[in-house]
Design a protein around this motif. Sequence first.
Motif, PDB file in Angstrom:
ATOM      1  N   GLU A   1     -70.789 -37.555 -80.568  1.00 52.73           N
ATOM      2  CA  GLU A   1     -71.495 -36.995 -79.436  1.00 52.73           C
ATOM      3  C   GLU A   1     -72.930 -36.683 -79.820  1.00 52.73           C
ATOM      4  O   GLU A   1     -73.240 -36.402 -80.982  1.00 52.73           O
TER       5      GLU A   1
ATOM      6  N   GLY B   1     -80.548 -37.119 -74.480  1.00 51.66           N
ATOM      7  CA  GLY B   1     -80.121 -38.248 -73.661  1.00 51.66           C
ATOM      8  C   GLY B   1     -81.152 -39.353 -73.721  1.00 51.66           C
ATOM      9  O   GLY B   1     -82.300 -39.140 -74.131  1.00 51.66           O
ATOM     10  N   PRO B   2     -80.787 -40.561 -73.284  1.00 51.96           N
ATOM     11  CA  PRO B   2     -81.711 -41.699 -73.409  1.00 51.96           C
ATOM     12  C   PRO B   2     -82.965 -41.573 -72.564  1.00 51.96           C
ATOM     13  O   PRO B   2     -84.023 -42.066 -72.958  1.00 51.96           O
TER      14      PRO B   2
ATOM     15  N   GLU C   1     -76.508 -49.260 -69.220  1.00 55.90           N
ATOM     16  CA  GLU C   1     -75.225 -49.013 -69.878  1.00 55.90           C
ATOM     17  C   GLU C   1     -75.435 -48.663 -71.349  1.00 55.90           C
ATOM     18  O   GLU C   1     -74.611 -47.987 -71.949  1.00 55.90           O
ATOM     19  N   SER C   2     -76.548 -49.134 -71.898  1.00 53.64           N
ATOM     20  CA  SER C   2     -76.920 -48.763 -73.269  1.00 53.64           C
ATOM     21  C   SER C   2     -78.433 -48.779 -73.391  1.00 53.64           C
ATOM     22  O   SER C   2     -79.112 -49.547 -72.701  1.00 53.64           O
TER      23      SER C   2
ATOM     24  N   PHE D   1     -77.834 -45.273 -77.561  1.00 61.86           N
ATOM     25  CA  PHE D   1     -77.059 -44.489 -76.604  1.00 61.86           C
ATOM     26  C   PHE D   1     -76.182 -45.440 -75.803  1.00 61.86           C
ATOM     27  O   PHE D   1     -76.673 -46.439 -75.259  1.00 61.86           O
ATOM     28  N   THR D   2     -74.888 -45.122 -75.684  1.00 65.97           N
ATOM     29  CA  THR D   2     -73.966 -45.921 -74.881  1.00 65.97           C
ATOM     30  C   THR D   2     -73.292 -45.019 -73.860  1.00 65.97           C
ATOM     31  O   THR D   2     -72.797 -43.942 -74.207  1.00 65.97           O
ATOM     32  N   ARG D   3     -73.284 -45.467 -72.609  1.00 62.43           N
ATOM     33  CA  ARG D   3     -72.694 -44.673 -71.534  1.00 62.43           C
ATOM     34  C   ARG D   3     -71.175 -44.600 -71.703  1.00 62.43           C
ATOM     35  O   ARG D   3     -70.517 -45.613 -71.992  1.00 62.43           O
ATOM     36  N   THR D   4     -70.606 -43.423 -71.505  1.00 63.61           N
ATOM     37  CA  THR D   4     -69.167 -43.218 -71.612  1.00 63.61           C
ATOM     38  C   THR D   4     -68.513 -43.274 -70.241  1.00 63.61           C
ATOM     39  O   THR D   4     -69.192 -43.306 -69.207  1.00 63.61           O
TER      40      THR D   4
ATOM     41  N   ASP E   1     -69.514 -40.801 -67.637  1.00 64.89           N
ATOM     42  CA  ASP E   1     -70.941 -40.867 -67.323  1.00 64.89           C
ATOM     43  C   ASP E   1     -71.793 -40.033 -68.274  1.00 64.89           C
ATOM     44  O   ASP E   1     -72.915 -39.659 -67.949  1.00 64.89           O
TER      45      ASP E   1
ATOM     46  N   TRP F   1     -73.049 -39.747 -72.622  1.00 69.98           N
ATOM     47  CA  TRP F   1     -73.641 -40.684 -73.576  1.00 69.98           C
ATOM     48  C   TRP F   1     -73.145 -40.393 -74.983  1.00 69.98           C
ATOM     49  O   TRP F   1     -72.987 -39.233 -75.358  1.00 69.98           O
ATOM     50  N   GLU F   2     -72.886 -41.446 -75.730  1.00 73.04           N
ATOM     51  CA  GLU F   2     -72.584 -41.364 -77.151  1.00 73.04           C
ATOM     52  C   GLU F   2     -73.693 -42.058 -77.924  1.00 73.04           C
ATOM     53  O   GLU F   2     -74.334 -42.973 -77.407  1.00 73.04           O
TER      54      GLU F   2
END
Length: 267
Positions: A5, A77-78, A234-235, A252-255, A258, A260-261
């Motif tokens: 996270e 966040g991105p 999405e990333s 960052f990848t969307r989970t 909604d 981000w990881e």
Amino acid sequence: MGTREVPGRQTVRPRAGPMLQDSGVPHADDDAAARTSRRTTASSTATPARTATTLDPAAMRAHYRAEGLSEQDLEPGPFAQFSLWFAQAEASGLHEPNAMIVSTADERGRPSSRTVLLKRYDEQGFVFFTNYGSRKGRELEANPYVSLLFPWHGIARQVIISGTAERTGRDETAAYFRTRPHGSQLGAWASEQSSRVASREELDRMYAQLAARYPEGEDVPAPAQWGGYRVRPESVEFWQGRENRLHDRLRFTRTEDDGWEVERLCP
């Protein structure tokens, strides 16, 4: 590679002056002899206007900096991280830091790329405007998956965004169109983007006709075939150049919920 996270927000202060710059573009040891080895000029008997130059791209070297990007440096966040880097790119003096390469593919998976200008961004996505009948417009209608690349080479950074594109509403398109310079408004009408045109003179003729119809100061309506696309990511990858080609790549990848990881990628 595992994921984790995003940690709590940590403020990243813009680095002043040379700290932003890729100290090796060009590098100090890229001397005249090295530059000479990368090219072969034509014979001195050639006319000056026709002198040929052959460059060897394999001999071109850029030495990146030691300082990089850590997970602890990231904004939460991105979009916040992009906003920070975007501001730093602009402050560094880069020409058109909002220029991005948009890559699309048709229904058969054949790709195409071009440079467009980012016009707005927020938590909903990244927006650009174009002719819907252009090649990218036609491809996005058939295949909404898109990639955006901000090539900030002067500060040894890139941002790569993958996601899907959808048209903005007409109200949003019309509001942006009204902010464009008068000549750009006319150009949107004159150019059937990506279609064949007989000559430059024909294009100029169409523009002149529009200029006579809509003189400076008169409202120009937004063309029906012209408008915006919003790319929902999405990333979002943040790439920082490092020494020995061991670059930092944090994505960052969307989970599913909604969020981000963040994951680190090998360079």
